[in-house]
Write a protein that holds these residues in place. Structure first.
Motif, PDB file in Angstrom:
ATOM      1  N   ARG A  71      25.532  47.206  26.161  1.00 26.26           N
ATOM      2  CA  ARG A  71      26.173  47.405  27.463  1.00 26.26           C
ATOM      3  C   ARG A  71      26.356  46.063  28.179  1.00 26.26           C
ATOM      4  O   ARG A  71      25.396  45.310  28.338  1.00 26.26           O
ATOM      5  N   PRO A  72      27.571  45.758  28.636  1.00 27.72           N
ATOM      6  CA  PRO A  72      27.820  44.466  29.288  1.00 27.72           C
ATOM      7  C   PRO A  72      27.029  44.321  30.586  1.00 27.72           C
ATOM      8  O   PRO A  72      26.890  45.287  31.343  1.00 27.72           O
ATOM      9  N   PRO A  73      26.526  43.125  30.855  1.00 26.30           N
ATOM     10  CA  PRO A  73      25.843  42.884  32.130  1.00 26.30           C
ATOM     11  C   PRO A  73      26.873  42.758  33.249  1.00 26.30           C
ATOM     12  O   PRO A  73      28.078  42.673  32.978  1.00 26.30           O
ATOM     13  N   PRO A  74      26.445  42.733  34.510  1.00 31.40           N
ATOM     14  CA  PRO A  74      27.396  42.525  35.609  1.00 31.40           C
ATOM     15  C   PRO A  74      28.109  41.177  35.462  1.00 31.40           C
ATOM     16  O   PRO A  74      27.576  40.238  34.857  1.00 31.40           O
ATOM     17  N   ILE A  75      29.312  41.094  36.005  1.00 27.21           N
ATOM     18  CA  ILE A  75      30.052  39.835  35.998  1.00 27.21           C
ATOM     19  C   ILE A  75      29.238  38.776  36.734  1.00 27.21           C
ATOM     20  O   ILE A  75      28.689  39.015  37.808  1.00 27.21           O
ATOM     21  N   ASN A  76      29.156  37.596  36.127  1.00 25.65           N
ATOM     22  CA  ASN A  76      28.412  36.491  36.728  1.00 25.65           C
ATOM     23  C   ASN A  76      29.334  35.733  37.680  1.00 25.65           C
ATOM     24  O   ASN A  76      30.257  35.043  37.245  1.00 25.65           O
ATOM     25  N   PRO A  77      29.117  35.848  38.993  1.00 23.99           N
ATOM     26  CA  PRO A  77      30.022  35.211  39.953  1.00 23.99           C
ATOM     27  C   PRO A  77      29.967  33.693  39.944  1.00 23.99           C
ATOM     28  O   PRO A  77      30.865  33.034  40.469  1.00 23.99           O
ATOM     29  N   SER A  78      28.908  33.114  39.342  1.00 23.95           N
ATOM     30  CA  SER A  78      28.802  31.651  39.289  1.00 23.95           C
ATOM     31  C   SER A  78      29.638  31.067  38.162  1.00 23.95           C
ATOM     32  O   SER A  78      29.769  29.844  38.053  1.00 23.95           O
ATOM     33  N   GLN A  79      30.204  31.953  37.321  1.00 24.38           N
ATOM     34  CA  GLN A  79      31.031  31.504  36.207  1.00 24.38           C
ATOM     35  C   GLN A  79      32.492  31.837  36.461  1.00 24.38           C
ATOM     36  O   GLN A  79      32.814  32.773  37.196  1.00 24.38           O
ATOM     37  N   SER A  80      33.382  31.075  35.829  1.00 30.79           N
ATOM     38  CA  SER A  80      34.808  31.352  35.927  1.00 30.79           C
ATOM     39  C   SER A  80      35.147  32.614  35.155  1.00 30.79           C
ATOM     40  O   SER A  80      34.358  33.101  34.328  1.00 30.79           O
ATOM     41  N   THR A  81      36.334  33.144  35.410  1.00 29.83           N
ATOM     42  CA  THR A  81      36.777  34.356  34.719  1.00 29.83           C
ATOM     43  C   THR A  81      36.753  34.175  33.208  1.00 29.83           C
ATOM     44  O   THR A  81      36.295  35.038  32.461  1.00 29.83           O
ATOM     45  N   ILE A  82      37.229  33.028  32.745  1.00 28.68           N
ATOM     46  CA  ILE A  82      37.331  32.820  31.297  1.00 28.68           C
ATOM     47  C   ILE A  82      35.949  32.717  30.653  1.00 28.68           C
ATOM     48  O   ILE A  82      35.758  33.134  29.503  1.00 28.68           O
ATOM     49  N   GLU A  83      34.954  32.208  31.382  1.00 29.16           N
ATOM     50  CA  GLU A  83      33.597  32.173  30.852  1.00 29.16           C
ATOM     51  C   GLU A  83      33.048  33.585  30.682  1.00 29.16           C
ATOM     52  O   GLU A  83      32.378  33.882  29.682  1.00 29.16           O
TER      53      GLU A  83
END
Length: 359
Positions: free
Chosen positions: A6-18
């Motif tokens: 299961r994917p973790p939440p989107i990491n806001p400290s990283q760019s979209t492409i990361e």
């Protein structure tokens, strides 16, 4: 199931492409096994997932198996089967050789036990060339700069924006009767800011991802071929069409998924002509029946001297097409003119035959 875990939440400290290219290491099974952390994009009308994602994730996986002072300088890839966006991908890295100056890795991307993609990568130790060097590089052509703050219309799926931006520039020699003399050009960059924790590896993976954007499609553009079925042309999303028709001519030219003939068609519709009538007048134009990448090579020239979240200029040309295949070369420069990569791709390019059009 698009991911193994299961994917973790989107990491806001990283760019979209990361976030898009994030990998999960399957350490409990094998430290050299990885899988896609998030679902991969299947472009509308394509046979499988976007090839740039697999290229980039193979590079990311291999980079995690070499020492930090080693940097990728070349990767040679083969697309074997179309990737299924509903099935997780397992990336297996094989440590072929780890020498003093060079290291070699192979990566196989598998789905349901079958290889869908394979690549061999070569890494070089930083500053291994010595103080005295043989040096030269192609110069970037003089070109108009990108338009800052301009919004493109390149969608990643549904209403989600692509992890990178692009602005197309007019095709060089577009009126020439010789396709091999034409050059397609665009500005590209990753959206947002790539995080410091990603290091130079994140910028390299992002560049690899973007390198597959409209690559083999260069052949269709220089031959002025329809890349989609005429039925699909007629069924273009109405909201997208309204946005396109509201744009001025300069903005239309920068829309990533439009070529010069598309722009001319939109101008005719904007001038009051019926869309079906506009398309029907061009029904005799040859149409692509199948166009898929067969192989993809990237040579990284200055792998630690660029940022993928800053504008980069790409120029593509095709020296040959025949026997159902075509070859395309691509140069990628930083905004200030430093050559950072040269790419080569061969693709399957078949026209829809007369008998197929009647089916």
């Amino acid at each position: 199931m698009a991911t193994l875990i299961r994917p973790p939440p989107i990491n806001p400290s990283q760019s979209t492409i990361e976030n898009v290219l994030e990998l999960t290491q399957l350490s409990d099974i094998d430290s050299d096994l990885f899988t896609n952390t998030r679902p991969l994009w299947h472009p509308p009308g394509a046979r499988g997932i976007y090839g740039g994602a697999v290229i980039a994730q193979c590079l990311s996986a291999a980079q995690r198996t070499v020492d930090k002072d080693f940097t990728i300088h070349s990767m040679h890839c083969y697309f074997v089967l179309a990737g299924n966006s509903e099935i997780p991908i397992i990336y297996h890295v094989e440590r072929v050789r780890s020498g003093k100056s060079y290291a070699t890795r192979t990566v196989q991307a598998r789905q349901r036990g079958k290889v869908i993609f394979t690549t061999t990568l070569s890494f070089v130790r930083k500053d291994s060339g010595g103080k005295l060097k043989v040096e030269h590089a192609a110069a970037m052509p003089k070109i108009s700069p990108p338009v800052e703050g301009d919004q493109d219309m390149e969608f990643f799926g549904g209403d989600t924006m692509s992890p990178f931006q692009s602005q197309r520039i007019e095709i060089l020699n577009n009126d020439s009767p010789r396709p091999e003399t034409k050059k397609t050009r665009q500005w590209i960059k990753a959206r947002g800011t790539i995080s410091p924790t990603g290091g130079h590896e994140a910028h390299l993976s992002a560049l690899a991802y973007m390198s597959d954007s409209y690559f083999v499609g260069t052949i269709a553009r220089v031959h002025k071929l329809w890349r989609y079925s005429k039925e699909r042309k007629r069924s273009i999303d109405e909201d997208v069409l309204k946005k396109l028709l509201a744009m001025d001519d300069d903005a239309l030219k920068r829309v990533n998924f439009l070529d010069d003939d598309d722009v001319k068609t939109l101008k005719r519709i904007r001038n009051g002509e019926d869309m079906d009538e506009v398309v029907s007048t061009e029904d005799d134009k040859p149409e692509i029946g199948m166009m898929v990448s067969l192989d993809h090579t990237i040579y990284f020239h200055n792998p630690r001297e660029f940022r993928a979240d800053e504008w980069m200029f790409t120029e593509m040309e095709t020296p040959w097409a025949g026997d159902g295949r075509g070859l395309v070369f691509q140069k990628i420069f930083t905004r200030d003119g430093k050559l950072i990569a040269t790419c080569v791709q061969e693709g399957l390019v078949r026209l829809k035959q007369p008998s197929e059009s009647k089916l």
